[in-house]
Write a protein that holds these residues in place. Sequence first.
Motif, PDB file in Angstrom:
ATOM      1  N   THR A  10     -61.835  -8.080 -33.411  1.00 25.12           N
ATOM      2  CA  THR A  10     -62.511  -7.209 -32.438  1.00 25.12           C
ATOM      3  C   THR A  10     -63.927  -7.705 -32.154  1.00 25.12           C
ATOM      4  O   THR A  10     -64.819  -6.911 -31.850  1.00 25.12           O
ATOM      5  N   ASN A  18     -51.867   0.775 -30.465  1.00 21.24           N
ATOM      6  CA  ASN A  18     -51.670  -0.558 -31.041  1.00 21.24           C
ATOM      7  C   ASN A  18     -51.561  -0.420 -32.551  1.00 21.24           C
ATOM      8  O   ASN A  18     -52.173   0.460 -33.140  1.00 21.24           O
ATOM      9  N   ASP A  54     -55.090  -0.775 -33.855  1.00 19.51           N
ATOM     10  CA  ASP A  54     -56.191  -0.149 -33.124  1.00 19.51           C
ATOM     11  C   ASP A  54     -57.166   0.587 -34.037  1.00 19.51           C
ATOM     12  O   ASP A  54     -58.166   1.150 -33.570  1.00 19.51           O
ATOM     13  N   ASN A  72     -50.440  -0.230 -25.749  1.00 18.10           N
ATOM     14  CA  ASN A  72     -51.385  -0.560 -24.668  1.00 18.10           C
ATOM     15  C   ASN A  72     -51.441   0.493 -23.564  1.00 18.10           C
ATOM     16  O   ASN A  72     -51.850   0.189 -22.430  1.00 18.10           O
ATOM     17  N   ILE A  95     -59.295   0.111 -22.703  1.00 17.50           N
ATOM     18  CA  ILE A  95     -58.662  -1.200 -22.830  1.00 17.50           C
ATOM     19  C   ILE A  95     -58.862  -1.967 -21.530  1.00 17.50           C
ATOM     20  O   ILE A  95     -58.357  -1.560 -20.475  1.00 17.50           O
ATOM     21  N   TYR A 136     -61.654  -4.312 -25.940  1.00 16.76           N
ATOM     22  CA  TYR A 136     -61.849  -2.874 -26.086  1.00 16.76           C
ATOM     23  C   TYR A 136     -63.303  -2.464 -25.898  1.00 16.76           C
ATOM     24  O   TYR A 136     -64.231  -3.216 -26.221  1.00 16.76           O
TER      25      TYR A 136
END
Length: 287
Positions: free
Chosen positions: A74, A101, A104, A182, A211, A229
Amino acid sequence: MIIGDDRERVIANIKRATETGDLNAKVEVGDPVLSLQERKDLVNAFWQEQQSLKGKLNNKVGHTFFNTLARVLTASTTFTGLDNLSDLPRGGAIITTNHFNQIDSLPIKRLANKTHHHLTIAIEDTNLKLPGILSYLMNYVGTIPLVQSTSYISDDFPKHLHHALAQDDWVLIYPEQEMWWNYRKPRTLQRGAYYFAAKQNVPIISTFIEIQTLPKLEKDHPHFEQTKYIVHVLPPIYPDTSVSANIDSKRMLKQDYQQKVAAYENAYQRKLDYTFTPWDIAGWRNK
């Protein structure tokens, strides 16, 4: 679907669920299927191992690996609204976000690290049986598995949750429950996270993850573009001890949903409408 497989089947399931109005439907394929007794046995074994030397060593390794994944995977993630946390009292809290996800939780881990909080994650019990590295992460990065049985939800889960909150952890609970791969839109929320927040007298840290698609195809999936993100940190929601947890949880849920919808509409500059379109699935070229 484990990370990347069967995306088109999952998307078809998402489309079908939106058409029937079931925004908390299970749409994933290939997830482990266990009986209630098998899930209870699995979670009992999990808690026993957490107390063992092997479990404690693996937890150290798992947390280090989790921090590395959060930092690397990330790296492009950005954050807005961090000032909403400036007046948040020191202590435990429940953090909510949209669930889209298998990893996520990594942007939320980054957020917790930024504010010097340890992150604990509430997970579905069967996630402990995911294949490969996902199983290791589910077992050893600080999780609280949730068994859908009355006795576990009313007795065991609150005890483990209280222990984490008493250590000033942020506990990530996905109020949408099921993961929709997603899927950009915020979905209707289930009341559990807010009921536990009211009972434990801790705030809800409300977030929404935007997203964005990138102009670069995924290496092994030519019909999908890469994504990045933006974590939108929204105003915290505080419990009201002057009313019952049952009443207060409904208020907190309503406020969190309204905040997530507003964040969605502001981020994407479009009104929330659950009519399915290919745009709903970030990165999908639909060709």
